[in-house]
Design a protein around this motif. Structure first.
Motif, PDB file in Angstrom:
ATOM      1  N   ARG A 146      -0.747  16.528   8.917  1.00 42.78           N
ATOM      2  CA  ARG A 146      -1.835  17.474   8.647  1.00 42.78           C
ATOM      3  C   ARG A 146      -2.377  17.293   7.234  1.00 42.78           C
ATOM      4  O   ARG A 146      -3.605  17.304   7.022  1.00 42.78           O
ATOM      5  CB  ARG A 146      -1.351  18.917   8.855  1.00 42.78           C
ATOM      6  N   ALA A 147      -1.491  17.115   6.275  1.00 42.66           N
ATOM      7  CA  ALA A 147      -1.924  16.913   4.897  1.00 42.66           C
ATOM      8  C   ALA A 147      -2.740  15.639   4.767  1.00 42.66           C
ATOM      9  O   ALA A 147      -3.737  15.588   4.023  1.00 42.66           O
ATOM     10  CB  ALA A 147      -0.710  16.867   3.972  1.00 42.66           C
ATOM     11  N   GLU A 148      -2.341  14.583   5.483  1.00 41.05           N
ATOM     12  CA  GLU A 148      -3.086  13.319   5.443  1.00 41.05           C
ATOM     13  C   GLU A 148      -4.486  13.489   6.013  1.00 41.05           C
ATOM     14  O   GLU A 148      -5.480  13.023   5.436  1.00 41.05           O
ATOM     15  CB  GLU A 148      -2.331  12.246   6.234  1.00 41.05           C
ATOM     16  N   VAL A 158     -10.455  14.157   5.295  1.00 37.45           N
ATOM     17  CA  VAL A 158     -11.685  14.900   5.576  1.00 37.45           C
ATOM     18  C   VAL A 158     -12.322  15.378   4.276  1.00 37.45           C
ATOM     19  O   VAL A 158     -13.543  15.265   4.091  1.00 37.45           O
ATOM     20  CB  VAL A 158     -11.399  16.080   6.520  1.00 37.45           C
ATOM     21  N   GLU A 159     -11.531  15.899   3.364  1.00 44.73           N
ATOM     22  CA  GLU A 159     -12.072  16.360   2.088  1.00 44.73           C
ATOM     23  C   GLU A 159     -12.756  15.231   1.327  1.00 44.73           C
ATOM     24  O   GLU A 159     -13.765  15.453   0.651  1.00 44.73           O
ATOM     25  CB  GLU A 159     -10.952  16.956   1.238  1.00 44.73           C
ATOM     26  N   ALA A 160     -12.233  14.025   1.456  1.00 48.87           N
ATOM     27  CA  ALA A 160     -12.778  12.889   0.715  1.00 48.87           C
ATOM     28  C   ALA A 160     -13.956  12.234   1.418  1.00 48.87           C
ATOM     29  O   ALA A 160     -14.777  11.581   0.757  1.00 48.87           O
ATOM     30  CB  ALA A 160     -11.677  11.853   0.484  1.00 48.87           C
ATOM     31  N   ASN A 161     -14.090  12.407   2.737  1.00 49.39           N
ATOM     32  CA  ASN A 161     -15.051  11.601   3.476  1.00 49.39           C
ATOM     33  C   ASN A 161     -16.099  12.365   4.269  1.00 49.39           C
ATOM     34  O   ASN A 161     -17.081  11.763   4.711  1.00 49.39           O
ATOM     35  CB  ASN A 161     -14.303  10.677   4.456  1.00 49.39           C
ATOM     36  N   ALA A 180     -18.858   7.104  13.169  1.00 49.54           N
ATOM     37  CA  ALA A 180     -18.740   5.811  12.491  1.00 49.54           C
ATOM     38  C   ALA A 180     -17.732   5.882  11.346  1.00 49.54           C
ATOM     39  O   ALA A 180     -16.955   4.944  11.124  1.00 49.54           O
ATOM     40  CB  ALA A 180     -20.111   5.365  11.978  1.00 49.54           C
ATOM     41  N   ILE A 181     -17.754   6.994  10.605  1.00 46.07           N
ATOM     42  CA  ILE A 181     -16.792   7.173   9.506  1.00 46.07           C
ATOM     43  C   ILE A 181     -15.370   7.217  10.048  1.00 46.07           C
ATOM     44  O   ILE A 181     -14.455   6.561   9.527  1.00 46.07           O
ATOM     45  CB  ILE A 181     -17.122   8.450   8.713  1.00 46.07           C
ATOM     46  N   LEU A 182     -15.169   7.969  11.140  1.00 48.46           N
ATOM     47  CA  LEU A 182     -13.839   8.073  11.737  1.00 48.46           C
ATOM     48  C   LEU A 182     -13.409   6.756  12.369  1.00 48.46           C
ATOM     49  O   LEU A 182     -12.223   6.384  12.317  1.00 48.46           O
ATOM     50  CB  LEU A 182     -13.822   9.189  12.785  1.00 48.46           C
ATOM     51  N   ALA A 183     -14.350   6.040  12.966  1.00 47.13           N
ATOM     52  CA  ALA A 183     -14.016   4.764  13.616  1.00 47.13           C
ATOM     53  C   ALA A 183     -13.515   3.751  12.600  1.00 47.13           C
ATOM     54  O   ALA A 183     -12.597   2.960  12.879  1.00 47.13           O
ATOM     55  CB  ALA A 183     -15.233   4.222  14.360  1.00 47.13           C
ATOM     56  N   GLU A 184     -14.099   3.755  11.413  1.00 45.52           N
ATOM     57  CA  GLU A 184     -13.648   2.831  10.374  1.00 45.52           C
ATOM     58  C   GLU A 184     -12.194   3.119   9.979  1.00 45.52           C
ATOM     59  O   GLU A 184     -11.437   2.196   9.650  1.00 45.52           O
ATOM     60  CB  GLU A 184     -14.565   2.942   9.154  1.00 45.52           C
ATOM     61  N   LYS A 185     -11.802   4.379  10.066  1.00 44.18           N
ATOM     62  CA  LYS A 185     -10.433   4.778   9.774  1.00 44.18           C
ATOM     63  C   LYS A 185      -9.507   4.566  10.977  1.00 44.18           C
ATOM     64  O   LYS A 185      -8.286   4.563  10.843  1.00 44.18           O
ATOM     65  CB  LYS A 185     -10.427   6.251   9.365  1.00 44.18           C
ATOM     66  N   GLY A 186     -10.122   4.400  12.185  1.00 45.39           N
ATOM     67  CA  GLY A 186      -9.343   4.280  13.406  1.00 45.39           C
ATOM     68  C   GLY A 186      -9.041   5.603  14.064  1.00 45.39           C
ATOM     69  O   GLY A 186      -8.140   5.704  14.902  1.00 45.39           O
ATOM     70  N   SER A 230     -11.615  23.325  11.042  1.00 45.98           N
ATOM     71  CA  SER A 230     -11.470  24.105   9.808  1.00 45.98           C
ATOM     72  C   SER A 230     -12.400  23.608   8.718  1.00 45.98           C
ATOM     73  O   SER A 230     -12.868  24.384   7.877  1.00 45.98           O
ATOM     74  CB  SER A 230     -10.014  24.046   9.322  1.00 45.98           C
ATOM     75  N   ALA A 231     -12.680  22.299   8.722  1.00 43.67           N
ATOM     76  CA  ALA A 231     -13.542  21.704   7.699  1.00 43.67           C
ATOM     77  C   ALA A 231     -15.022  21.752   8.078  1.00 43.67           C
ATOM     78  O   ALA A 231     -15.866  21.302   7.310  1.00 43.67           O
ATOM     79  CB  ALA A 231     -13.123  20.254   7.466  1.00 43.67           C
ATOM     80  N   TYR A 232     -15.343  22.290   9.258  1.00 42.03           N
ATOM     81  CA  TYR A 232     -16.719  22.343   9.750  1.00 42.03           C
ATOM     82  C   TYR A 232     -17.318  20.955   9.937  1.00 42.03           C
ATOM     83  O   TYR A 232     -18.521  20.748   9.745  1.00 42.03           O
ATOM     84  CB  TYR A 232     -17.602  23.187   8.830  1.00 42.03           C
ATOM     85  N   ALA A 233     -16.480  19.991  10.299  1.00 43.44           N
ATOM     86  CA  ALA A 233     -16.997  18.669  10.650  1.00 43.44           C
ATOM     87  C   ALA A 233     -17.822  18.784  11.922  1.00 43.44           C
ATOM     88  O   ALA A 233     -17.616  19.701  12.728  1.00 43.44           O
ATOM     89  CB  ALA A 233     -15.837  17.693  10.853  1.00 43.44           C
ATOM     90  N   PRO A 234     -18.780  17.886  12.141  1.00 42.26           N
ATOM     91  CA  PRO A 234     -19.578  17.960  13.366  1.00 42.26           C
ATOM     92  C   PRO A 234     -18.693  17.908  14.606  1.00 42.26           C
ATOM     93  O   PRO A 234     -17.722  17.142  14.659  1.00 42.26           O
ATOM     94  CB  PRO A 234     -20.468  16.709  13.277  1.00 42.26           C
ATOM     95  N   THR A 235     -19.012  18.735  15.595  1.00 43.14           N
ATOM     96  CA  THR A 235     -18.326  18.608  16.869  1.00 43.14           C
ATOM     97  C   THR A 235     -18.736  17.283  17.486  1.00 43.14           C
ATOM     98  O   THR A 235     -19.911  16.977  17.599  1.00 43.14           O
ATOM     99  CB  THR A 235     -18.696  19.755  17.816  1.00 43.14           C
ATOM    100  N   MET A 236     -17.747  16.473  17.866  1.00 41.04           N
ATOM    101  CA  MET A 236     -18.030  15.132  18.343  1.00 41.04           C
ATOM    102  C   MET A 236     -18.562  15.154  19.770  1.00 41.04           C
ATOM    103  O   MET A 236     -18.341  16.102  20.529  1.00 41.04           O
ATOM    104  CB  MET A 236     -16.760  14.277  18.274  1.00 41.04           C
ATOM    105  N   ASP A 237     -19.272  14.092  20.128  1.00 34.83           N
ATOM    106  CA  ASP A 237     -19.683  13.902  21.509  1.00 34.83           C
ATOM    107  C   ASP A 237     -18.428  13.889  22.380  1.00 34.83           C
ATOM    108  O   ASP A 237     -17.550  13.053  22.197  1.00 34.83           O
ATOM    109  CB  ASP A 237     -20.441  12.579  21.641  1.00 34.83           C
ATOM    110  N   ARG A 238     -18.312  14.839  23.298  1.00 29.57           N
ATOM    111  CA  ARG A 238     -17.114  14.931  24.129  1.00 29.57           C
ATOM    112  C   ARG A 238     -17.247  14.137  25.412  1.00 29.57           C
ATOM    113  O   ARG A 238     -16.254  13.641  25.942  1.00 29.57           O
ATOM    114  CB  ARG A 238     -16.838  16.399  24.497  1.00 29.57           C
TER     115      ARG A 238
END
Length: 400
Positions: free
Chosen positions: A13-15, A20-23, A48-54, A83-91
């Motif tokens: 969770r910390a990772e 998310v805070e950084a990206n 795309a940001i998440l895909a680069e991280k895997g 919690s970070a209000y990231a966009p809800t992804m295409d489900r």
């Protein structure tokens, strides 16, 4: 069964939180706080940001580009995203279509479609419901007639979620009229730029665009776009809907809504004091929080259990989760008092849909709350109406 988080889970969770805070771009988080209907460009950008991280497809197997996480890790990841209000992804593509493709599809279909889903470049729609065929999905009438190496598709689909964003549609069609209804259904992958397709938006009561209707007029589809076996579409549909109903518990999203509701109650006043100090309101809020905690335990239990009763669990958590989403949205609207009656819509953080002189001005913390409460009326309908889910529970769990 593990009902508490391990040290490894807390480290994970910390990772995720640090990443998310950084990206997470600030403009995406700002629009996420308004909980508006997601824009395709925001979803694609974050994917795309998440895909680069895997991390763009957290529940996929490693063999197809997933991270190989446990069920609890997937839950934690979703919790941190909300919690970070990231966009809800295409489900539709990642969570519903892709599992069907890598489980039942051909190797060519996997190689063709999975990469674009994983990176957020290809968006999908789910073509199930029709006029007169919703909860009774086996009565669908859209036909696909074989003509050489193609199918010719004619019919209509409706309530197609995010269809206005989609490039492709995973669609149930009737390929055999002379057998029992479930046995005559097949699944096709259809390019939505194909000649003969008309799509129309359906504007819902919150004045948002989420669902659409599609018309198919002699649309030609390559035979290679048949998923699995002809006539096996009902099996694939049940597999897909099981995933959808489990996801419909949406505990992380409800937890975030509760946090937002608490913030509203700290600001709004009743009898000169913060609403959060009102005993009646606090009792309502506490009931929702307790029920959400119970649902979270049920979801974690399912994620860590070896029992093969996924269908019953999916129906159970879908019913409870969808009702909780309605309850927290309604209480947030109630917390705004008279201003909660206003149609306070916000398609994004920069464009507030106020009719000057006609609609009462609403503070920032109230933007979109009424719209959310209206839209959430659909949560107990989509993915299989809750009345149908209760019947399934009665048959499979209670053996009635």
């Amino acid at each position: 069964m593990q009902l508490s988080y391990s040290e490894e889970d807390r480290a994970f969770r910390a990772e995720v939180r640090a990443f998310v805070e950084a990206n997470l771009p600030a403009d995406l988080a700002r629009r996420g706080r308004q909980d508006y209907h997601p824009r395709r460009e925001d979803q694609a950008r974050w994917a795309a940001i998440l895909a680069e991280k895997g991390w763009s497809v957290p529940h996929w197997p490693v063999a197809y580009g997933g991270p190989g996480w446990t069920g609890v890790q997937r839950f934690i990841f979703e919790d941190e995203m909300r919690s970070a209000y990231a966009p809800t992804m295409d489900r539709i593509g990642p969570e519903l279509v892709a599992p069907v493709l890598y489980t039942f599809g051909s190797e060519e279909q996997r190689q063709t479609w999975l990469p674009g889903i994983r990176t957020g470049q290809t968006f999908w729609a789910q073509g199930f419901s029709e006029p007169g065929s919703g909860s009774d999905l086996s009565s669908l009438r859209t036909r696909a007639v074989r003509d050489g190496d193609q199918y010719v598709v004619t019919g209509q689909k409706t309530w197609t979620t995010e269809g206005h964003h989609a490039d492709m549609i995973f669609m149930l069609v009737r390929t055999d009229m002379d057998c029992k209804p479930q046995a005559g259904i097949s699944a096709l992958l259809i390019d939505l730029d194909s000649p003969g397709i008309t799509r129309r938006p359906i504007w819902t009561i919150d004045e948002g665009l989420t669902v659409n209707e599609f018309f198919f007029d002699d649309v030609r589809v390559p035979i290679d776009n048949l998923v699995g076996q002809e006539g096996a579409g009902w099996t694939y549909a049940k597999f897909l809907l099981g995933n959808e109903r489990t996801a419909s518990a949406e505990v992380p999203h409800t937890r975030r809504d509760i946090a937002q509701l608490r913030d509203i109650a700290r600001i709004e006043r009743k009898n000169g004091k913060p609403l959060l100090e009102d005993a009646v309101f606090r009792a309502k809020l506490a009931r929702i929080e307790i029920d959400t905690m119970a649902l979270e335990t049920a979801v974690l239990r399912a994620l860590t259990s070896d029992a093969h009763d996924g269908g019953a669990i999916a129906s159970l958590v879908k019913v409870r989760g969808s009702e909780l989403r309605q309850r927290v949205a309604d209480l947030a609207d109630e917390a705004l008092g008279d201003r909660g009656l206003a149609v306070c819509l916000a398609p994004d953080a920069e464009h507030r849909m106020f009719d000057d002189g006609l609609v009462p001005q609403v503070p920032d913390h109230g933007i979109g709350i009424a719209a959310k409460a209206m839209f959430r009326r659909a949560t107990t309908i989509y993915g299989g109406a809750n009345e149908i889910q209760r019947t399934l529970i009665a048959k499979t769990v209670l053996e009635l």
